[in-house]
Design a protein around this motif. Structure first.
Motif, mmCIF file in Angstrom:
data_model
loop_
_atom_site.group_PDB
_atom_site.id
_atom_site.type_symbol
_atom_site.label_atom_id
_atom_site.label_comp_id
_atom_site.label_asym_id
_atom_site.label_seq_id
_atom_site.Cartn_x
_atom_site.Cartn_y
_atom_site.Cartn_z
ATOM 1 N N LEU A 13 78.183 100.071 66.562
ATOM 2 C CA LEU A 13 76.841 100.094 67.157
ATOM 3 C C LEU A 13 76.900 100.386 68.655
ATOM 4 O O LEU A 13 76.041 101.090 69.187
ATOM 5 C CB LEU A 13 76.131 98.756 66.910
ATOM 6 C CG LEU A 13 75.716 98.502 65.450
ATOM 7 C CD1 LEU A 13 75.096 97.125 65.304
ATOM 8 C CD2 LEU A 13 74.744 99.569 64.969
ATOM 9 N N LEU A 14 77.926 99.860 69.319
ATOM 10 C CA LEU A 14 78.042 100.130 70.759
ATOM 11 C C LEU A 14 78.290 101.617 70.996
ATOM 12 O O LEU A 14 77.773 102.189 71.966
ATOM 13 C CB LEU A 14 79.174 99.287 71.362
ATOM 14 C CG LEU A 14 79.198 99.233 72.891
ATOM 15 C CD1 LEU A 14 77.924 98.578 73.439
ATOM 16 C CD2 LEU A 14 80.410 98.471 73.403
ATOM 17 N N GLU A 15 79.056 102.220 70.111
ATOM 18 C CA GLU A 15 79.285 103.666 70.237
ATOM 19 C C GLU A 15 77.998 104.456 70.052
ATOM 20 O O GLU A 15 77.854 105.550 70.584
ATOM 21 C CB GLU A 15 80.331 104.112 69.205
ATOM 22 C CG GLU A 15 81.738 103.735 69.605
ATOM 23 C CD GLU A 15 82.766 104.104 68.557
ATOM 24 O OE1 GLU A 15 83.947 103.996 68.843
ATOM 25 O OE2 GLU A 15 82.349 104.498 67.436
ATOM 26 N N HIS A 16 77.090 103.891 69.239
ATOM 27 C CA HIS A 16 75.785 104.544 69.036
ATOM 28 C C HIS A 16 74.753 104.057 70.058
ATOM 29 O O HIS A 16 73.554 104.221 69.854
ATOM 30 C CB HIS A 16 75.277 104.277 67.613
ATOM 31 C CG HIS A 16 76.009 105.064 66.566
ATOM 32 N ND1 HIS A 16 77.228 104.670 66.058
ATOM 33 C CD2 HIS A 16 75.701 106.234 65.955
ATOM 34 C CE1 HIS A 16 77.624 105.565 65.155
ATOM 35 N NE2 HIS A 16 76.734 106.516 65.085
ATOM 36 N N ARG A 17 75.241 103.428 71.102
ATOM 37 C CA ARG A 17 74.405 102.962 72.222
ATOM 38 C C ARG A 17 73.372 101.924 71.813
ATOM 39 O O ARG A 17 72.306 101.824 72.408
ATOM 40 C CB ARG A 17 73.725 104.154 72.913
ATOM 41 C CG ARG A 17 74.750 105.181 73.346
ATOM 42 C CD ARG A 17 74.196 106.186 74.286
ATOM 43 N NE ARG A 17 75.273 107.076 74.721
ATOM 44 C CZ ARG A 17 75.244 107.842 75.773
ATOM 45 N NH1 ARG A 17 74.191 107.830 76.552
ATOM 46 N NH2 ARG A 17 76.249 108.618 76.067
#
Lengths: 225, 106
Positions: free
Chosen positions: A94-98
């Motif tokens: 999720l962090l990679e998808h901001r």
């Protein structure tokens, strides 16, 4: 004054000066963690070998020891660590998808589950101590149960699960630091991989427990005998 | 985006199911196969964690080399320890108060 980014983006702090670009920096960070995990695997591997050697020498005592450990606590802890590992993996994605806030929420779940794991382990240790089971064959339990090898089983139990619990504490500290990092707003989207490096370690801690659980709670010879 | 959540959730479901299976099988008499089965399930679960959660499925490369090297080293270590135990059974007396590591006690 930080040096200008070497990846040509000109973004300050995008990549450290000694890396060509962010991709190389991420690769180096992940490889570093993998090498550390490999060294940790050797540390635990030696202890697994020791357990196997003593189990071969004292099969009945080890079955008795496994039968004495509370299986439900070990099983519950396995579920908690698996859930925390899954939450950490999704938090990284999720962090990679901001999706910063969702990732932060899942990190809070990881922290809660890891803390619950340690709390259950503490209750289990306290229960053993009350019964007179201490490392090194100390305690009245071993006078009442004089079977050869039983002291070795519980010594290995304390050493191996205690070493693992230390790793859980370190992993929780890392997760708490990353949660703070994300919450503070200083985290940049291109640095999301840093959480991925930390979660690699957390997954390894989970992986070690996947073997400790059957060794100390399940392999009692069927029917818990 | 959906994939970012769905794949780990699927892996988590498999891991929890295997955990349940392992716990249940530990209560069933399997005539000496309990240990092998419990460890085999643990190996499968560790592989799922490595492939999905640690992303080895997507990022095969130096990370996989490091992990496989460590696994090979551990396998060599455990194999030689097992060989040692199997071949020197006559040298280490096993009995009450005479076990390895705690001579003369327990």
């Amino acid at each position: 004054m930080p040096p200008p980014a070497a990846d040509g983006t000109g973004a300050p702090g995008a990549a450290a000066g000694h890396f060509a670009d962010l991709a190389q920096q991420e690769h180096a960070a992940r490889l570093g963690m993998w090498i550390f995990i490999a060294s940790e695997a050797l540390l635990f591997g030696a202890l697994f070998g020791l357990y196997g050697a003593y189990r071969a020498a004292y099969p009945d005592a080890f079955r008795e020891g496994v039968g004495h450990n509370p299986m439900w606590m070990g099983t519950l802890n396995t579920g908690l660590l698996l859930l925390s590992s899954g939450a950490a993996a999704i938090a990284e994605n999720l962090l990679e998808h901001r999706r910063r806030r969702a990732s932060l929420g899942l990190l809070a779940v990881v922290l809660a589950l890891g803390t619950a794991f340690l709390a259950i382990k503490g209750v289990e240790y306290a229960s053993h101590v009350r019964e007179g089971i201490l490392p090194g064959g100390a305690g009245p339990f071993f006078d009442e149960h004089p079977r050869a090898g039983l002291a070795m089983f519980f010594t290995l139990y304390y050493v191996m699960t205690g070493l693992h619990a230390l790793h859980v504490i370190v992993g929780l500290a890392a997760m708490a630091w990353f949660a703070w990092w994300i919450a503070s707003g200083r985290q940049r989207p291109e640095h999301a991989y840093r959480l991925g490096v930390a979660t690699l370690y957390w997954h390894f801690v989970d992986m070690v427990w996947l073997f400790l659980w059957p060794m100390f709670y399940l392999m009692g010879g069927g029917g818990g005998s | 985006m959906r994939e970012a959540v769905r794949t780990p959730l699927l892996a988590l479901g498999v891991l929890l199911a295997l955990t349940g299976a392992s716990a249940w099988l530990s209560r069933v008499p399997l005539h000496g196969w309990e240990t092998a089965l419990a460890l085999a399930i643990a190996v499968v679960k560790a592989a799922v964690v490595a492939l999905v959660f640690m992303r080895l499925w997507r990022r095969r490369g130096t990370g996989a080399v490091a992990l496989l090297s460590a696994a090979a080293m551990v396998a060599i270590l455990v194999a030689f320890m097992a060989a040692d135990i199997v071949t020197r059974t006559g040298l280490v007396p096993v009995g009450e108060g005479n076990e390895v590591g705690a001579p003369g006690r327990r």
